[in-house]
Scaffold this active site. Structure first.
Site, PDB file in Angstrom:
ATOM      1  N   TYR A 134       0.682  -1.317  -0.025  1.00  0.00           N
ATOM      2  CA  TYR A 134       0.326   0.136   0.267  1.00  0.00           C
ATOM      3  C   TYR A 134       0.593   1.221   0.391  1.00  0.00           C
ATOM      4  O   TYR A 134       0.386   2.062  -0.933  1.00  0.00           O
ATOM      5  CB  TYR A 134      -1.171  -0.003   1.050  1.00  0.00           C
ATOM      6  CG  TYR A 134      -2.224  -0.261   0.881  1.00  0.00           C
ATOM      7  CD1 TYR A 134      -2.341  -1.737   0.165  1.00  0.00           C
ATOM      8  CD2 TYR A 134      -3.612   0.624   0.983  1.00  0.00           C
ATOM      9  CE1 TYR A 134      -3.610  -2.250  -0.056  1.00  0.00           C
ATOM     10  CE2 TYR A 134      -4.680   0.007   0.424  1.00  0.00           C
ATOM     11  CZ  TYR A 134      -4.593  -0.780  -0.204  1.00  0.00           C
ATOM     12  OH  TYR A 134      -6.525  -2.102  -0.224  1.00  0.00           O
TER      13      TYR A 134
ATOM     14  N   GLU B 108       1.920   6.204  -7.362  1.00  0.00           N
ATOM     15  CA  GLU B 108       0.717   6.902  -8.352  1.00  0.00           C
ATOM     16  C   GLU B 108       0.749   8.175  -7.136  1.00  0.00           C
ATOM     17  O   GLU B 108       0.632   9.161  -8.180  1.00  0.00           O
ATOM     18  CB  GLU B 108      -0.760   6.462  -7.212  1.00  0.00           C
ATOM     19  CG  GLU B 108      -1.282   5.162  -7.180  1.00  0.00           C
ATOM     20  CD  GLU B 108      -1.839   5.200  -6.245  1.00  0.00           C
ATOM     21  OE1 GLU B 108      -3.002   6.211  -6.070  1.00  0.00           O
ATOM     22  OE2 GLU B 108      -2.782   3.933  -5.671  1.00  0.00           O
TER      23      GLU B 108
END
Length: 337
Positions: A261, A268
């Site tokens: 994560y 991103e």
């Protein structure tokens, strides 16, 4: 039995002739202070006395902590029957869901399709990584740095090869929000919204609208981190629908996300940072308002704000998954005796 008493070591034994037949094999349990022998009646009925002889043997004494006469037993039986009737009344008030099996079948199929989709993405990217990486490294034996650069360049067509399947999986993932919204699953709504809309924003708005971003190496890492996470999440949910828990899969589902994560969020963020100069140059998605001040909402400024929201979203999901991990993998609470 052999034991040590007031007269030293002796062999102790006793014999009881019960009033009615009993089971031939009693259950014996040894504790530190006594020997417990449980004898079961062959027929469940009340006896007038314990033994055939009317006078109770001197070595027998009742344990009043466990004593139960016929009237007490009748009361206990009556209470159990009332409790059973009340439970049936409560269950009868709860309406049965006629679509229970249909909902379960839908959830199984949804998780199965998503698992197959992300498996295809993961396997395809892994095979391409080893084939292209090996070929590039063999060509550039003279320089490790040149070989690394060529390996990085081999990522350029990741988007064109994987995007169709990723579009399909992430569009289908919108159903997770709907499932949580209508109560098909017990997952909280906010973490689902944060994850699905965050991924779709990067996929459709950033990568899908800018051809210049589609050939960036960061696309490979984004898709790879996403797919690895889902390889364990969807099978776990699919098996949960049919009441099966496989402990290794449960551990992987609530552990793999710990490194993936943050890495996915970082990838991103890199993607968004790399896209800001392109959006500034092209003016794409920037909104010019018709007013005397000629104010324009620059999309790069929106992206800068979104970067803050991205890390907040990662924190929200990280906290949610950490609580779930403690619930599923944490130490079990001991029951109070």
């Amino acid at each position: 039995a052999q034991g040590h008493g007031a007269k030293g070591d002796n062999i102790y034994e006793f014999e009881i002739e019960f009033l009615e037949p009993v089971e031939p094999k009693p259950v014996c349990r040894m504790t530190q202070r006594q020997l417990n022998i449980t004898v079961q009646k062959k027929e469940s009925n009340w006896w007038e006395r314990l033994t055939k002889q009317e006078k109770r043997p001197l070595f027998l004494a009742p344990d009043f902590d466990r004593w139960l006469d016929e009237s007490d037993a009748e009361m206990e039986l009556k209470e159990k029957e009332e409790e059973k009737i009340n439970k049936m009344k409560i269950e009868s008030r709860v309406p049965k869901d006629p679509f229970k099996h249909l909902k379960k079948g839908y959830l199984i199929m949804y998780n199965l399709v998503q698992f197959l989709g992300f498996s295809w993405i993961f396997v395809n990217m892994t095979v391409r990584l080893f084939i292209l990486g090996k070929g590039n490294m063999e060509i550039n034996l003279f320089s490790k740095m040149v070989g690394f650069l060529c390996l990085t360049d081999s990522f350029y067509d990741t988007f064109h090869t994987i995007s169709d399947m990723m579009y399909f999986c992430q569009t289908l993932a919108l159903m997770e929000i709907m499932n949580s919204l209508i109560g098909l699953v017990r997952s909280p709504l906010i973490p689902s919204v944060v994850q699905v809309f965050g991924r779709n924003f990067v996929l459709f708005v950033i990568l899908g609208s800018l051809e210049e971003m589609q050939s960036k190496p960061v696309v490979f890492f984004i898709f790879y981190f996403w797919s690895i996470t889902e390889l364990f999440r969807y099978p776990y949910y699919m098996l949960s629908c049919i009441g099966i828990e496989w402990k290794p899969l449960t551990w992987l589902r609530y552990t793999v996300w710990i490194p993936l994560y943050p890495l996915g969020g970082l990838a991103e963020a890199v993607c968004i940072v790399q896209s800001i100069p392109i959006f500034s140059e092209t003016g794409k998605f920037s909104l010019g308002l018709p007013n005397p001040l000629n104010v324009t909402i620059q999309f790069p400024f929106v992206l800068q704000i979104y970067l803050i929201a991205l890390f907040l979203g990662v924190f929200v999901n990280f906290r949610h998954l950490y609580k779930q991990r403690k619930q599923h993998l944490g130490p079990k609470k001991r029951k109070m005796k």
